[in-house]
Design an enzyme around this catalytic site. Structure first.
Site, PDB file in Angstrom:
ATOM      1  CB  SER A 113      33.263 -47.262-103.345  1.00  0.00           C
ATOM      2  OG  SER A 113      32.877 -47.427-104.704  1.00  0.00           O
ATOM      3  CE  LYS A 114      29.503 -51.346 -98.089  1.00  0.00           C
ATOM      4  NZ  LYS A 114      28.248 -51.366 -97.310  1.00  0.00           N
ATOM      5  NE  ARG A 115      31.513 -45.864-107.773  1.00  0.00           N
ATOM      6  CZ  ARG A 115      32.259 -45.655-108.848  1.00  0.00           C
ATOM      7  NH1 ARG A 115      32.126 -46.456-109.899  1.00  0.00           N
ATOM      8  NH2 ARG A 115      33.120 -44.663-108.893  1.00  0.00           N
TER       9      ARG A 115
END
Length: 468
Positions: free
Chosen positions: A243-245
């Protein structure tokens, strides 16, 4: 003739997982002298956008995969899907289902209450509908369902995972066409792959469960099966879904952050596939080496630090003229104009060995084109009273120095010797005065590019400010 395809849904930007799948499909087709097909699966009318479609096309172009057959758009092929669905109905392989959403929801609730797996019960199959006395309700638009075999099993040899077998009893009657005349994913993809003569379906392993259903559609149509290869998912460093994290963003954001496309392609190719111990290789080498046998069965882990390291290696080797063009975009975006400053090609040649991204290269180049004042703590730390006489003397000597790197170096050495100092005692203050930082390449090379008049002007300003 090998024919592969990449079929993204334009409901968002192209992300790392999709880009890697596209890369494997593209490289495999190129290796075998085949054709790579791009198909836009835009049947999700609520979420599909033109902006997302363009972002996918731009991403493919930037990554070097701009040569493909297509793009084809599913929404332009609706009549074809309806015609094939009609054929299946006429041959007894599909049927109309008039169940309402409320009826299906109630059916699932009853099945869950009994501890059963929720699934369609086949009530509108022609034989069942006749037995139950069901007749099409007026004004209701039906869906079209595949009449899935009740017994037997589906076995296919996944080129990555090996043999996979699923019992037909585990599958229910799949919806092929929705009531609005739009095909479902599983139906549209099979019709498209047949029509486009796709020989190898290379895709993410989140589609493994779809494959037995699709195989039954192939069989109902009497079509030859393609070969299937399901590549592993990409996880974050913590083992969770990417994911973006984890630092995974859209492909074009990597361009915005200053990554080179060849670095991203190289890194993506190594996510779940390898060629011996090779870490760094070109797209041409990928095409030469790619195979499906060496795709890992296990999920790959995304490592932003490794990608950054690769990018640094490619920047070091990149052509200076190309780097200058890329760097200028970042400088101009930050309001930095090159004006009367040194040629940007020479600046990037001096700085590129330390740069991890084009953005960091641009950030490092700013002081060559705009005076950057050092923080007060650096000024106090390095422009101390004991070195000011030497710096003043150096400023005077610079005014009469032939402005080339060897002569600049000789002048600095002469002043150091006269004032009985070591190089860092002069070099650090010089960096602070002329670049606003203590981190620059060799001081003589840096001063040469800044230019004599500008160096003297910056020294005068710094000496005056630190003296007040």
């Amino acid at each position: 003739m090998v024919r592969t395809r990449f079929a993204p849904s334009p409901t968002g930007y192209l992300h790392i997982g999709g880009a890697r799948t596209a890369l494997f499909c593209w490289a495999y087709a190129k290796k075998h002298g085949g054709t790579f097909v791009l198909r836009i699966e835009d049947t999700d009318r609520e979420r599909s956008t033109e902006a997302s479609t363009q972002a996918i096309l731009d991403s493919m172009q930037w990554l070097g995969m701009g040569e493909y057959e297509g793009p084809y758009y599913q929404m332009q092929r609706l009549e074809r899907y309806r015609a094939i669905a009609d054929q299946l109905i006429q041959r007894g392989h599909a049927y109309y289902d008039y169940s309402s959403r409320e009826e299906l929801d109630a059916l699932r609730e009853q099945q869950r209450a009994r501890g059963e797996k929720p699934r369609y019960d086949g009530r509108w199959r022609p034989s069942s509908a006749k037995r139950l006395g069901l007749t099409p309700p007026p004004g209701v638009k039906p869906v079209v369902r595949l009449l899935n075999p009740d017994d037997g099993e589906i076995t296919f040899n996944d080129l990555v995972k090996g043999p996979i077998t699923v019992a037909n009893a585990e599958l229910d009657d799949l919806v092929l066409m929705r009531s609005d005349g739009i095909p479902t994913y599983n139906f549209g993809v099979v019709v498209d792959d047949i029509d486009m003569d796709i020989t190898h379906v290379i895709r993410g392993d989140d589609h493994v469960n779809n494959t037995p259903r699709q195989i039954n559609i192939y069989k109902a149509l009497g079509a030859k099966l393609p070969l299937f290869a399901h590549v592993p998912m990409i996880l974050g460093q913590d083992g969770e879904r990417l994911s973006k994290r984890h630092g995974a963003v859209s492909v074009m954001q990597y361009e915005d952050e200053g990554f080179l496309p060849e670095a991203l392609v190289n890194y993506l190719a190594r996510l779940g596939w390898s060629h011996g111990d090779e870490e760094k290789f070109s797209s041409d080498q990928l095409i030469q080496w790619i195979d499906l046998e060496h795709i890992s069965k296990s999920p790959a882990r995304f490592n932003p630090e490794k990608l950054t390291w690769l990018n640094q290696q490619y920047i070091k080797e990149a052509d200076d003229a190309r780097l200058a063009t890329l760097t200028s975009r970042f400088l101009l975006a930050d309001g930095v104009t090159m004006g009367d400053g040194p040629p940007l090609e020479k600046v990037v040649a001096l700085l590129k060995d330390r740069a991890t991204t084009i953005k960091s290269l641009a950030d490092a180049a700013v002081y060559f084109y705009r005076r950057v004042d050092a923080p007060d703590d650096l000024v106090r730390q390095h422009l101390t009273p004991d070195v000011r006489p030497a710096l003043q003397a150096l400023r005077e000597r610079f005014a009469a120095t032939d402005w080339a790197r060897p002569q600049i170096n000789d002048t600095i050495k002469a002043v150091i010797a006269e004032h009985k100092l070591k190089l860092p005692k002069i070099a650090m203050p010089l960096r602070v005065m002329t670049a606003g930082t203590t981190h620059t390449p060799s001081i003589d090379a840096t001063l040469e590019l800044i230019g004599r008049d500008e160096v003297i002007a910056r020294m005068d300003k710094a000496l005056q400010a630190s003296n007040s």
